[in-house]
Design an enzyme around this catalytic site. Structure first.
Site, PDB file in Angstrom:
ATOM      1  N   CYS A   1       0.865  -1.194   0.000  1.00 12.11           N
ATOM      2  CA  CYS A   1       0.000   0.000   0.000  1.00 12.11           C
ATOM      3  C   CYS A   1       0.891   1.231   0.000  1.00 12.11           C
ATOM      4  O   CYS A   1       0.780   2.126   0.845  1.00 12.11           O
ATOM      5  CB  CYS A   1      -0.943   0.004   1.186  1.00 12.11           C
ATOM      6  SG  CYS A   1      -1.915  -1.507   1.392  1.00 12.11           S
ATOM      7  N   ALA A   2       1.821   1.264  -0.964  1.00 10.21           N
ATOM      8  CA  ALA A   2       2.999   2.138  -0.884  1.00 10.21           C
ATOM      9  C   ALA A   2       2.762   3.593  -1.250  1.00 10.21           C
ATOM     10  O   ALA A   2       3.470   4.473  -0.747  1.00 10.21           O
ATOM     11  CB  ALA A   2       4.102   1.572  -1.791  1.00 10.21           C
ATOM     12  N   ALA A   3       1.846   3.882  -2.174  1.00 14.25           N
ATOM     13  CA  ALA A   3       1.689   5.267  -2.638  1.00 14.25           C
ATOM     14  C   ALA A   3       1.232   6.161  -1.483  1.00 14.25           C
ATOM     15  O   ALA A   3       0.525   5.697  -0.591  1.00 14.25           O
ATOM     16  CB  ALA A   3       0.678   5.296  -3.778  1.00 14.25           C
TER      17      ALA A   3
ATOM     18  N   GLY B   1       4.478   7.226  -1.565  1.00 14.13           N
ATOM     19  CA  GLY B   1       5.879   6.852  -1.709  1.00 14.13           C
ATOM     20  C   GLY B   1       6.854   7.409  -0.708  1.00 14.13           C
ATOM     21  O   GLY B   1       8.063   7.177  -0.841  1.00 14.13           O
TER      22      GLY B   1
ATOM     23  N   LYS C   1       7.409   6.530   2.389  1.00  8.76           N
ATOM     24  CA  LYS C   1       8.074   5.436   3.096  1.00  8.76           C
ATOM     25  C   LYS C   1       8.941   4.623   2.142  1.00  8.76           C
ATOM     26  O   LYS C   1      10.015   4.135   2.527  1.00  8.76           O
ATOM     27  CB  LYS C   1       7.030   4.565   3.786  1.00  8.76           C
ATOM     28  CG  LYS C   1       6.239   5.309   4.856  1.00  8.76           C
ATOM     29  CD  LYS C   1       5.144   4.449   5.442  1.00  8.76           C
ATOM     30  CE  LYS C   1       4.318   5.236   6.447  1.00  8.76           C
ATOM     31  NZ  LYS C   1       3.550   6.343   5.804  1.00  8.76           N
TER      32      LYS C   1
ATOM     33  N   ASP D   1       1.020  -1.388  -4.844  1.00 10.56           N
ATOM     34  CA  ASP D   1      -0.194  -0.609  -4.636  1.00 10.56           C
ATOM     35  C   ASP D   1      -1.242  -1.059  -5.641  1.00 10.56           C
ATOM     36  O   ASP D   1      -0.901  -1.470  -6.761  1.00 10.56           O
ATOM     37  CB  ASP D   1       0.072   0.893  -4.787  1.00 10.56           C
ATOM     38  CG  ASP D   1      -0.967   1.730  -4.053  1.00 10.56           C
ATOM     39  OD1 ASP D   1      -0.696   2.131  -2.900  1.00 10.56           O
ATOM     40  OD2 ASP D   1      -2.050   1.966  -4.617  1.00 10.56           O
TER      41      ASP D   1
ATOM     42  N   ASP E   1       1.658  -0.177   5.657  1.00 10.48           N
ATOM     43  CA  ASP E   1       0.992   1.036   6.140  1.00 10.48           C
ATOM     44  C   ASP E   1      -0.421   0.969   5.571  1.00 10.48           C
ATOM     45  O   ASP E   1      -0.668   1.367   4.436  1.00 10.48           O
ATOM     46  CB  ASP E   1       1.741   2.290   5.688  1.00 10.48           C
ATOM     47  CG  ASP E   1       1.168   3.540   6.328  1.00 10.48           C
ATOM     48  OD1 ASP E   1       0.953   3.542   7.550  1.00 10.48           O
ATOM     49  OD2 ASP E   1       0.924   4.519   5.594  1.00 10.48           O
TER      50      ASP E   1
ATOM     51  N   CYS F   1      -2.582   5.628  10.112  1.00 10.66           N
ATOM     52  CA  CYS F   1      -2.755   6.976  10.658  1.00 10.66           C
ATOM     53  C   CYS F   1      -4.123   7.127  11.317  1.00 10.66           C
ATOM     54  O   CYS F   1      -4.801   8.134  11.131  1.00 10.66           O
ATOM     55  CB  CYS F   1      -2.539   8.036   9.587  1.00 10.66           C
ATOM     56  SG  CYS F   1      -3.604   7.889   8.137  1.00 10.66           S
TER      57      CYS F   1
END
Length: 457
Positions: free
Chosen positions: A268-270, A272, A274, A289, A331, A384
Site C-alpha cells: 500500500c505504498a503510494a 511513496g 516510506k 499498490d 501502512d 494513521c
C-alpha cells in the site's frame, strides 16, 4: 487567517453577464459542504483541481482558494459555529432545511474566522438564499441571524470556543474511551490548528531547516510552520533534496533498523514517502499498490528524488512474489482519524462502523503480508488512525490469533526522538496533542500507530 481570494468589501458587485462577484464561490462552498456533511464525501476529492466537483472546477484559482478556506474553516469549527447560530434562532431549523443550514454555516465561517468583510458575507448569503427555491422564503432569517452574529463576534466567540469541542459525538466518545477525557480534549484542541509542514531530508537537516525557514525536530524531520511559497517553488524541490512527510509518518520505516542490502516490500505504498525512506536506507524495495494512478504518482516522486524501486500494481491480497522478502512494511488503509488537522472533514465523513470495517480489512491485509516475509523476517504494521480498534486492539488480537507471528517490541533509544511515543507493549503511538513546542502552530504530529513483529521459525 487571510485566504487567497478573499471576498470583496461592501455590497456585492456585479460582473459582466449580471453575475454577482463572489456569489459563485459561496454557492460552490455551500454545495461542497452539503456533499461532505450530507453525503459524507471526502473534501480532497471534491476540491481536486482535475477531478473535483464541477462547481469547484468552474472557479478561477483565486475563488478556489477562497472556497477551500471557507470549507476547511466551516469544518474545523463546525460545532462552535452551530452553537452561535442556534442562539440566534427562535426554534431549530426544520430537519429538511439542510440547504439553508449550509448557507448559514458558509457565511458564519467567514464572519467569525476569515478576513472577509461582514457586510459582504451577509449580503452574499442573503442573495444566495434568494436564488434558491428551497431557501427563498428564509432569506429574511438569513439576514437577521447573520447581522446579529457579526457584531456579537468579539464578545461571544472566545467563550464559545472555550466551551465547545469540534467533533461529532461518535468521534469525541471514541477519543475519551481511548485516551481519557483530558487527553481527548487536548487532541480536539489541536485539531483547531492547521498542521505545520514537515520535510524528510536526504541529508543535513540543519542546513535545510535554515534554507526552508524551519526547525529540526528530535527525529531529524525539518518542520516549517507556514510555507513561504508553493512546495514546488521551494529550494531543494527540483534537486530532490527532500519530500513532504509528517514526522509521525516517517517513524514506521525506521523501525526496521539497519536494512542495507535487504529486500523489503512496501505494501500500500503510494504516494511513496516510506518507499523513499527504505530506498535511502539502502534496501532493495518493491512498492506494491492497487492503484495505477497512485503508482504513477509514486514513480514521479521517486524520479524527482533520484531513487528507484520495483513497482507492482496489484490487489495486495492477490500478491504472491516469487521470493519471500527480508522485511515487509504494511501502512494499511484506515479511517485517517489521525490526520484531522489536515483533513477536518474526516470526523464528518466517517462513522464508527467505518472504523470497524476498515479494521477488518487491515487484519486481512496483515495476515497476507505475513506470508510475504521469510521466517525470522520483520513486519511493521502501521496506520494513521487514532482509534485502538485499528491499532492496539488489532495488534493484540492478531498476535493471539497467529502464533506464527511474534511481537518484536520497539526498545527505548533505538533512534533519536522516538521514546516519548513508545507504549508499555513496545508499540508506537502518536497523537496531535503530543510534541508540544513553542506554539500550537508548530506543535503536534499526526496520529499514528505502529507495531513491529517477526515471522517465527
Amino acid at each position: 487567517m487571510t485566504p487567497p481570494g478573499r471576498g470583496q468589501p461592501g455590497n456585492p458587485q456585479r460582473k459582466a453577464g449580471d453575475e454577482i462577484a463572489g456569489l459563485a464561490a459561496r454557492k460552490a462552498a455551500a454545495r461542497l459542504l452539503a456533499a461532505v456533511i450530507d453525503a459524507r464525501t471526502p473534501l480532497d476529492g471534491l476540491t481536486d483541481n482535475e477531478h473535483g466537483h464541477p462547481q469547484y472546477k468552474a472557479l478561477d484559482g483565486r475563488d478556489r482558494a477562497l472556497v477551500r478556506a471557507i470549507l476547511v474553516t466551516a469544518l474545523r469549527y463546525r460545532m462552535t459555529i452551530a452553537g452561535l447560530l442556534s442562539k440566534r434562532l427562535e426554534k431549530p431549523l426544520p430537519a429538511n432545511a439542510t440547504a439553508l443550514s449550509h448557507i448559514l454555516n458558509v457565511a458564519a465561517a467567514q464572519i467569525l474566522f476569515l478576513d472577509v468583510p461582514d457586510s459582504a458575507a451577509v449580503d452574499l448569503a442573503v442573495t444566495h438564499a434568494k436564488s434558491d427555491p428551497r431557501t427563498l422564503r428564509f432569506s429574511g432569517l438569513v439576514n437577521g441571524v447573520l447581522r446579529s452574529l457579526a457584531p456579537a463576534k468579539e464578545a461571544e466567540l472566545a467563550p464559545a470556543l472555550a466551551a465547545t469541542s469540534e467533533a461529532p459525538p461518535w468521534f469525541s466518545e471514541r477519543l475519551v474511551s481511548a485516551y481519557g477525557a483530558d487527553k481527548a480534549r487536548a487532541i480536539l484542541a489541536a485539531h483547531r490548528h492547521e498542521a505545520p509542514v514537515d520535510f524528510t531530508v536526504k541529508a543535513d537537516p540543519a542546513l535545510w531547516a535554515e534554507r526552508l525557514g524551519g526547525i529540526v525536530l528530535p527525529t531529524g524531520t525539518v518542520r516549517v510552520e507556514k510555507l513561504s511559497a508553493n512546495v514546488i517553488d521551494l529550494p531543494g524541490f527540483g534537486d530532490g533534496a527532500w519530500w513532504v512527510q509528517d514526522m509521525a509518518a516517517s517513524l514506521p520505516a525506521r523501525l526496521f533498523g539497519d536494512i542495507r542490502g535487504q529486500r523489503v516490500a512496501d505494501l500500500c505504498a503510494a504516494p511513496g514517502g516510506k518507499t523513499a525512506q527504505l530506498v535511502l536506507a539502502g534496501a532493495t524495495v518493491t512498492a506494491v499498490d492497487t492503484s495505477k494512478n497512485r503508482l504513477a504518482r509514486l514513480k514521479q516522486n521517486l524520479d524527482r528524488l533520484g531513487l528507484t524501486a520495483e513497482l507492482v500494481q496489484t490487489d495486495l491480497l492477490d500478491y504472491m512474489p516469487s521470493q519471500l522478502f527480508d522485511a515487509v512494511l504494511l501502512d494499511a488503509p484506515c479511517s485517517s482519524t489521525g490526520t484531522v488537522r489536515r483533513h477536518p472533514d474526516v470526523p464528518w465523513t466517517k462513522t464508527l462502523a467505518d472504523v470497524e470495517k476498515l479494521a477488518g480489512l487491515q487484519r486481512r491485509l496483515l495476515a497476507h503480508a505475513v506470508t510475504l516475509v521469510r521466517p525470522g523476517g520483520r513486519i511493521v504494521f502501521s496506520n494513521c488512525s487514532l482509534d485502538p480498534i485499528e491499532g492496539e486492539e488489532l495488534y493484540r488480537d492478531f498476535l493471539a490469533e497467529y502464533p506464527s507471528v511474534v511481537a518484536d517490541p520497539i526498545r527505548p533509544g533505538e533512534f533519536a526522538g522516538i521514546d516519548p511515543f513508545l507504549t508499555p507493549e513496545g508499540t508506537l503511538r502518536t497523537t496531535p496533542a503530543d510534541l508540544a513546542l513553542e506554539s500550537p502552530g508548530i506543535s503536534g504530529l499526526d496520529g499514528f500507530f505502529a507495531a513491529r513483529m517477526r515471522r517465527a521459525g
